[in-house]
Motif scaffolding. Structure first.
Motif, mmCIF file in Angstrom:
data_model
loop_
_atom_site.group_PDB
_atom_site.id
_atom_site.type_symbol
_atom_site.label_atom_id
_atom_site.label_comp_id
_atom_site.label_asym_id
_atom_site.label_seq_id
_atom_site.Cartn_x
_atom_site.Cartn_y
_atom_site.Cartn_z
ATOM 1 N N VAL A 139 -5.215 57.359 -43.077
ATOM 2 C CA VAL A 139 -4.541 56.863 -44.570
ATOM 3 C C VAL A 139 -5.065 55.484 -45.070
ATOM 4 C CG1 VAL A 139 -2.538 56.416 -45.893
ATOM 5 C CG2 VAL A 139 -2.709 58.277 -44.164
ATOM 6 N N LEU A 140 -5.079 54.607 -44.083
ATOM 7 C CA LEU A 140 -5.948 53.134 -44.346
ATOM 8 C C LEU A 140 -7.490 53.452 -44.669
ATOM 9 C CD1 LEU A 140 -4.459 51.006 -41.440
ATOM 10 C CD2 LEU A 140 -3.794 51.009 -43.974
ATOM 11 N N TYR A 141 -8.160 54.376 -44.217
ATOM 12 C CA TYR A 141 -9.564 54.825 -44.426
ATOM 13 C C TYR A 141 -9.493 55.209 -45.754
ATOM 14 C CZ TYR A 141 -13.993 57.228 -44.570
ATOM 15 O OH TYR A 141 -15.071 57.722 -44.610
ATOM 16 N N LEU A 142 -8.814 56.211 -46.096
ATOM 17 C CA LEU A 142 -8.697 56.780 -47.538
ATOM 18 C C LEU A 142 -8.725 55.619 -48.562
ATOM 19 C CD1 LEU A 142 -6.385 59.984 -47.326
ATOM 20 C CD2 LEU A 142 -8.821 59.969 -47.657
ATOM 21 N N ASN A 143 -7.937 54.623 -47.980
ATOM 22 C CA ASN A 143 -7.695 53.494 -49.146
ATOM 23 C C ASN A 143 -8.801 52.384 -48.912
ATOM 24 O OD1 ASN A 143 -5.057 53.514 -50.734
ATOM 25 N ND2 ASN A 143 -4.770 54.484 -48.876
ATOM 26 N N ASP A 144 -9.858 52.589 -48.226
ATOM 27 C CA ASP A 144 -10.897 51.558 -48.003
ATOM 28 C C ASP A 144 -10.449 50.408 -47.400
ATOM 29 O OD1 ASP A 144 -12.792 53.438 -49.193
ATOM 30 O OD2 ASP A 144 -12.443 52.668 -51.061
ATOM 31 N N ILE A 145 -9.495 50.523 -46.490
ATOM 32 C CA ILE A 145 -8.823 49.353 -46.087
ATOM 33 C C ILE A 145 -9.576 48.997 -44.567
ATOM 34 C CG2 ILE A 145 -6.633 48.339 -44.794
ATOM 35 C CD1 ILE A 145 -5.314 49.238 -47.640
ATOM 36 N N VAL A 146 -9.823 49.973 -43.719
ATOM 37 C CA VAL A 146 -10.644 50.039 -42.553
ATOM 38 C C VAL A 146 -11.681 50.976 -42.649
ATOM 39 C CG1 VAL A 146 -8.581 49.724 -41.270
ATOM 40 C CG2 VAL A 146 -9.422 51.988 -41.585
ATOM 41 N N ASP A 147 -12.731 50.623 -41.881
ATOM 42 C CA ASP A 147 -14.126 51.397 -41.542
ATOM 43 C C ASP A 147 -13.649 53.037 -41.203
ATOM 44 O OD1 ASP A 147 -15.473 49.400 -42.984
ATOM 45 O OD2 ASP A 147 -16.009 48.453 -41.184
ATOM 46 N N GLU A 148 -14.914 53.551 -41.306
ATOM 47 C CA GLU A 148 -14.716 54.959 -40.512
ATOM 48 C C GLU A 148 -14.729 54.887 -39.171
ATOM 49 O OE1 GLU A 148 -17.681 57.711 -41.728
ATOM 50 O OE2 GLU A 148 -19.097 56.106 -41.842
ATOM 51 N N ASP A 149 -15.244 53.898 -38.470
ATOM 52 C CA ASP A 149 -15.175 53.942 -36.884
ATOM 53 C C ASP A 149 -14.085 53.006 -36.452
ATOM 54 O OD1 ASP A 149 -15.980 51.427 -37.906
ATOM 55 O OD2 ASP A 149 -17.699 51.136 -36.858
ATOM 56 N N PHE A 150 -13.032 52.937 -37.285
ATOM 57 C CA PHE A 150 -11.682 52.226 -36.780
ATOM 58 C C PHE A 150 -10.847 52.850 -35.833
ATOM 59 C CE2 PHE A 150 -7.307 50.995 -37.541
ATOM 60 C CZ PHE A 150 -7.240 49.784 -37.259
ATOM 61 N N VAL A 151 -10.670 52.332 -34.968
ATOM 62 C CA VAL A 151 -9.790 52.965 -33.862
ATOM 63 C C VAL A 151 -8.406 51.975 -33.814
ATOM 64 C CG1 VAL A 151 -9.285 53.793 -31.641
ATOM 65 C CG2 VAL A 151 -11.694 53.727 -32.524
ATOM 66 N N ALA A 152 -7.387 52.638 -34.287
ATOM 67 C CA ALA A 152 -6.120 52.091 -34.334
ATOM 68 C C ALA A 152 -5.501 51.875 -32.926
ATOM 69 C CB ALA A 152 -4.941 52.718 -35.236
ATOM 70 N N THR A 153 -4.960 50.673 -32.422
ATOM 71 C CA THR A 153 -4.400 50.449 -31.039
ATOM 72 C C THR A 153 -3.116 49.266 -31.600
ATOM 73 O OG1 THR A 153 -5.734 48.504 -30.711
ATOM 74 C CG2 THR A 153 -6.575 50.878 -29.812
ATOM 75 N N LYS A 154 -2.463 49.255 -30.629
ATOM 76 C CA LYS A 154 -1.340 48.195 -30.445
ATOM 77 C C LYS A 154 -1.771 46.702 -31.193
ATOM 78 C CE LYS A 154 2.364 46.332 -27.575
ATOM 79 N NZ LYS A 154 2.837 46.181 -26.455
ATOM 80 N N GLU A 155 -3.097 46.792 -30.596
ATOM 81 C CA GLU A 155 -3.866 45.254 -31.000
ATOM 82 C C GLU A 155 -4.321 45.175 -32.471
ATOM 83 O OE1 GLU A 155 -3.980 46.493 -28.003
ATOM 84 O OE2 GLU A 155 -2.564 45.418 -27.120
ATOM 85 N N SER A 156 -5.248 46.283 -32.692
ATOM 86 C CA SER A 156 -5.975 46.545 -33.801
ATOM 87 C C SER A 156 -5.037 46.577 -34.817
ATOM 88 C CB SER A 156 -7.026 47.591 -33.626
ATOM 89 O OG SER A 156 -6.506 48.821 -33.706
ATOM 90 N N PHE A 157 -4.172 47.517 -34.659
ATOM 91 C CA PHE A 157 -3.369 47.797 -35.913
ATOM 92 C C PHE A 157 -2.457 46.496 -36.462
ATOM 93 C CE2 PHE A 157 -0.306 50.076 -38.381
ATOM 94 C CZ PHE A 157 -0.647 51.067 -38.943
ATOM 95 N N ALA A 158 -2.032 45.833 -35.575
ATOM 96 C CA ALA A 158 -1.416 44.443 -36.090
ATOM 97 C C ALA A 158 -2.170 43.592 -36.749
ATOM 98 C CB ALA A 158 -0.680 43.859 -34.901
ATOM 99 N N GLN A 159 -3.445 43.609 -36.472
ATOM 100 C CA GLN A 159 -4.316 42.859 -37.411
ATOM 101 C C GLN A 159 -4.889 43.213 -38.790
ATOM 102 O OE1 GLN A 159 -5.279 39.989 -35.818
ATOM 103 N NE2 GLN A 159 -3.976 40.709 -34.043
ATOM 104 N N VAL A 160 -4.292 44.597 -39.079
ATOM 105 C CA VAL A 160 -4.841 44.920 -40.359
ATOM 106 C C VAL A 160 -4.117 44.202 -41.603
ATOM 107 C CG1 VAL A 160 -4.733 46.853 -41.887
ATOM 108 C CG2 VAL A 160 -5.481 47.146 -39.638
ATOM 109 N N LYS A 161 -4.827 43.502 -42.597
ATOM 110 C CA LYS A 161 -4.159 42.799 -43.596
ATOM 111 C C LYS A 161 -4.246 43.679 -44.866
ATOM 112 C CE LYS A 161 -3.038 38.992 -41.879
ATOM 113 N NZ LYS A 161 -1.485 39.127 -41.547
#
Lengths: 318, 438
Positions: A139-161
């Motif tokens: 859903v973040l990718y559909l909104n152009d907030i993350v790239d298509e190679d994004f992998v959400a983890t506990k650490e990476s997800f908390a970093q999303v602005k």
């Protein structure tokens, strides 16, 4: 005997003088860490609550299409009146604001929390943590907030602005100040009287089983209804089960479910026979358009209740 | 076909409903549909009760006085008279599914300030869970000294309070922000109810668990399919929040959170989480979906207000209104409700000319903080058109604003918290229409 009585009086005296210390009522039991762990599902913007696990945009695509797209659209554009998830950037200060995850939501954590707690709509808390990471990423990718190679983890997800975060502020009402004028407070020659927009007011709204008053508001007379075909006893019994457990999907066609009353959608299924349909409804079924959870996700239903509900849907859709 | 008499449409509907109430399930549904078909043509007059209506009028002996009526406990839990049709109504096009939707209270039909439990407005995000109270638990944890799990029995041992408070959805009137839409009071103002609520103060429970000094916010969470969750500041919890199990003298109705709900007096209804299962104390808010994506107020500059908790001072005339037209010329008592999330109602003024001139209405004796307050005004109506408005003032001195004032500040897209002065156009015929003055 006397001793305990005296103690009782002493306790009452303490209460009366307001000297009860915190927690002294002694009511309730200790909530154990195990109990809390099962129910403590909330996620915060600072990442508190996020579990171990991971999910990529690529993992999310298939899950989203199977679990979410029937309501929210393949690209998050929304079907019917179900929420739009993507798009709308730059519209919030226009005459047609579109509030989506990307254009409006201030925190990505809200997405994880909400998908996990309340989605998919007919089967809440049925997704695994990895699936929630994957769908959130998609859903973040559909909104152009993350790239298509994004992998959400506990650490990476908390970093999303989220882009709209700075545009929220704390309630600053009262924001308007009227005065209590009593005489000549307005100029009637300047009045523009705007009446209701025709056609959208539900005058004559009539709830079928409520019993009365189709014309309560003096609206149009209700139109003659079509004649209802007599149903089997099983189908009649199944109506209540349908209302409780099936209508969330089968009324609107959520998650690829055939809508009750949609004769063409049901014809092919009816052709497979009641036994096959009952089996799919009881045990679950993965179709081309979506998934039928076992017993609609409501495992408290008996097999017979499910069969009755199937009979009701079939007999309402011929 | 011999017609006994030409009935009015409402009378015929009443007769159909009376017949239908004695039937069950499919029979009833089929009958109702038949009945509706009959109404459309007004052809099936044999459905009308046999006796001529005037047979019960003076000087005749009313039929119901000529034999014994029902005895005690024929209905251990009683119903309203079959001649009444008090009911919640919804707006079918508003939402996608009934399990995440809203129905409105029939304010136009209510008497006094208490909303009967059966017609309190409904708002669900995932339908009504069927909670077994014996298996329901409230867990309080987080930044506390003693995390507790409480049964319903435990909760009822605490010191209790009973208070009459309104509860209002912040979207009440939300369909009217950009223009008059709904030709009925039930739909313009019906996301509003007022009940007596019984329970324990949240402050009492917090004392029992011992909040740590860094605890500033509380997450309240429901046991429904939506897992409804809201962040509540500790100050509110310590002020007047109730954890309630009673409503109007009995257990909460399932629609209202049975067996346990939070009640935040004067605050937007969504914060009063139903089917309450968990309270977590934290040091910051959670920013969950119903306090970010929803229940935030979009301003014309594209920015948005959050934590807009209070329902500001509001009022509306309930008679006359579109559902209660003026039937006869002469004496009229104009009636309505005022309420404020900030405390007591101090005064209500009425205008009959669209807000040019105002006169003070009478308030009933029972003026309670954060509760519906009834106002009345005695006057004469002789067919002259009215632009009828009410304007409430609360104990903080806040004066209910005009729609123009609200729109000038907030634009037309904020959905929530519309509390502007409402206008009914009473026409020469006595019919009443929803209008906006700009």
């Amino acid at each position: 005997m006397f001793k305990s009585l005296n103690l009782g009086i002493a306790a009452i005296a303490l209460t009366m003088s307001g000297a009860v210390s915190a927690g002294s009522l002694g009511i309730g039991s200790t909530a154990t860490p195990e109990m809390i762990a099962g129910w403590d599902i909330d996620i915060r913007p600072d990442g508190m609550g996020l579990p171990e696990g991971q999910g990529s945009v690529a993992d999310g695509e298939g899950l989203y299409e199977a679990q979410c797209a029937s309501c929210h659209g393949l690209f998050g554009e929304g079907a019917g009146r179900w929420p739009v998830l993507a798009g709308g950037e730059g519209t919030l200060d226009t005459l047609h604001p579109e509030k989506t995850v990307g254009s409006y939501w201030p925190y990505a954590s809200t997405l994880w929390d909400y998908i996990h707690r309340a989605m998919p709509y007919p089967a809440p808390q049925s997704l695994t943590d990895d699936e929630v990471y994957a769908i959130s990423a998609y859903v973040l990718y559909l909104n152009d907030i993350v790239d298509e190679d994004f992998v959400a983890t506990k650490e990476s997800f908390a970093q999303v602005k989220m882009p709209n975060e700075p545009n929220f502020y704390i309630d600053n009402r009262p924001d308007v100040q009227n005065t209590r004028c009593m005489k000549d407070c307005a100029d009637p020659s300047q009045f523009e009287i705007v009446t209701t927009i025709n056609g959208v007011t539900p005058t004559g709204h009539f709830k079928e089983d409520s019993g009365v008053s189709a014309n309560h508001y003096g609206g149009d007379e209700p139109k003659a209804a079509t004649v209802e075909v007599a149903m089997s006893d099983a189908a009649i019994a199944g109506k209540a089960v349908y209302d409780k457990a099936c209508q969330a999907c089968h009324n609107m066609g959520v998650a690829g479910a055939p809508k009750v009353g949609d004769v063409s959608a049901w014809a092919a299924r009816i052709a497979t026979g009641m036994e096959s349909m009952n089996s799919n409804a009881i045990n679950g079924y993965q179709g081309d358009n979506g998934v039928m959870p076992a017993k609609g996700g409501n495992m408290s239903l008996s097999d017979d209740e499910v069969k009755n509900a199937v009979a009701y849907m079939v007999e309402s859709s011929r | 076909m011999t017609k006994l008499y030409e009935p009015s449409l409402p009378k015929l509907m009443e007769a159909i409903a009376t017949e239908a109430s004695g039937m069950r399930g499919m029979d009833r549904r089929n009958f109702l549909k038949g009945g509706i078909a009959a109404v459309a043509g007004l052809s099936s007059v044999q459905m009308i009760p046999k006796a001529n209506a005037s047979a019960n009028l003076p000087p005749n002996l009313p039929e119901w006085q000529s034999y014994l009526g029902r005895g005690v406990v024929a209905k251990p839990y009683g119903d309203p008279s079959e001649f009444e049709d008090l009911q919640r109504r919804t707006v079918p096009w508003l939402t996608a599914d009934a399990a995440s939707s809203i129905s409105m209270t029939p304010l136009q039909d209510l008497e006094g300030i208490i909303t009967p439990s059966g017609v309190v407005f409904e708002r669900y995000h995932g339908g009504i869970p069927n909670v077994n109270p014996d298996q329901h638990r409230l867990i309080i944890h987080g930044l506390v000294e003693r995390p507790l799990v409480l049964t319903m029995e435990d909760l009822k041992r605490f010191p209790t309070v009973s208070e009459i408070r309104f509860i209002e959805c912040p979207a009440n009137g939300g369909m009217e922000w950009r223009g008059a839409q709904m030709e009925a009071l039930q739909f313009t103002h019906g996301m509003l109810s007022c009940c007596e609520w019984t329970g324990v103060r949240l402050s009492t429970l917090l004392e029992e668990v011992g909040v740590k000094p860094e605890g500033k916010w509380i997450l309240a969470e429901g046991a429904d399919a939506a897992g409804m969750s809201r962040s509540i500041p500790l100050e509110k919890a310590l002020d007047d929040t109730i954890i309630a199990w009673g409503q109007n003298g009995e257990a909460l109705r399932p629609e209202q959170g049975y067996p346990l709900r939070m009640l935040n007096p004067g605050w937007e209804g969504n914060t009063s989480v139903k089917w309450l299962r968990r309270l977590e104390i934290g040091d910051q808010p959670w920013h969950h979906r119903e306090e970010t994506s929803k229940y935030t107020d979009l301003m014309p500059d594209g920015r948005a207000r959050r934590f807009t908790y209070e329902q500001e001072c509001n009022s509306v005339v309930t008679s006359p209104c579109p559902e209660n037209p003026l039937q006869k010329r002469g004496f009229v008592e104009v009636r309505g409700y005022a309420w404020s999330g900030r405390g007591k109602i101090k005064a209500v003024d009425l205008s009959f000319d669209g807000g040019v001139n105002w006169q003070r209405a009478e308030l009933d004796d029972l003026v309670l903080s954060k509760a519906l307050t009834q106002f009345r005004f005695k006057t004469q109506w002789n067919g002259e058109p009215w632009l009828l408005q009410s304007r409430a003032i609360d104990e903080t001195g806040y004066v209910q604003p005009t729609l123009k004032q609200l729109r000038d500040e907030r634009g037309g897209w904020s959905i929530y918290h519309k509390n502007s002065i409402h206008t009914w156009n009473v026409t020469e015929s006595g019919d009443v229409f929803n209008v906006q003055i700009s």
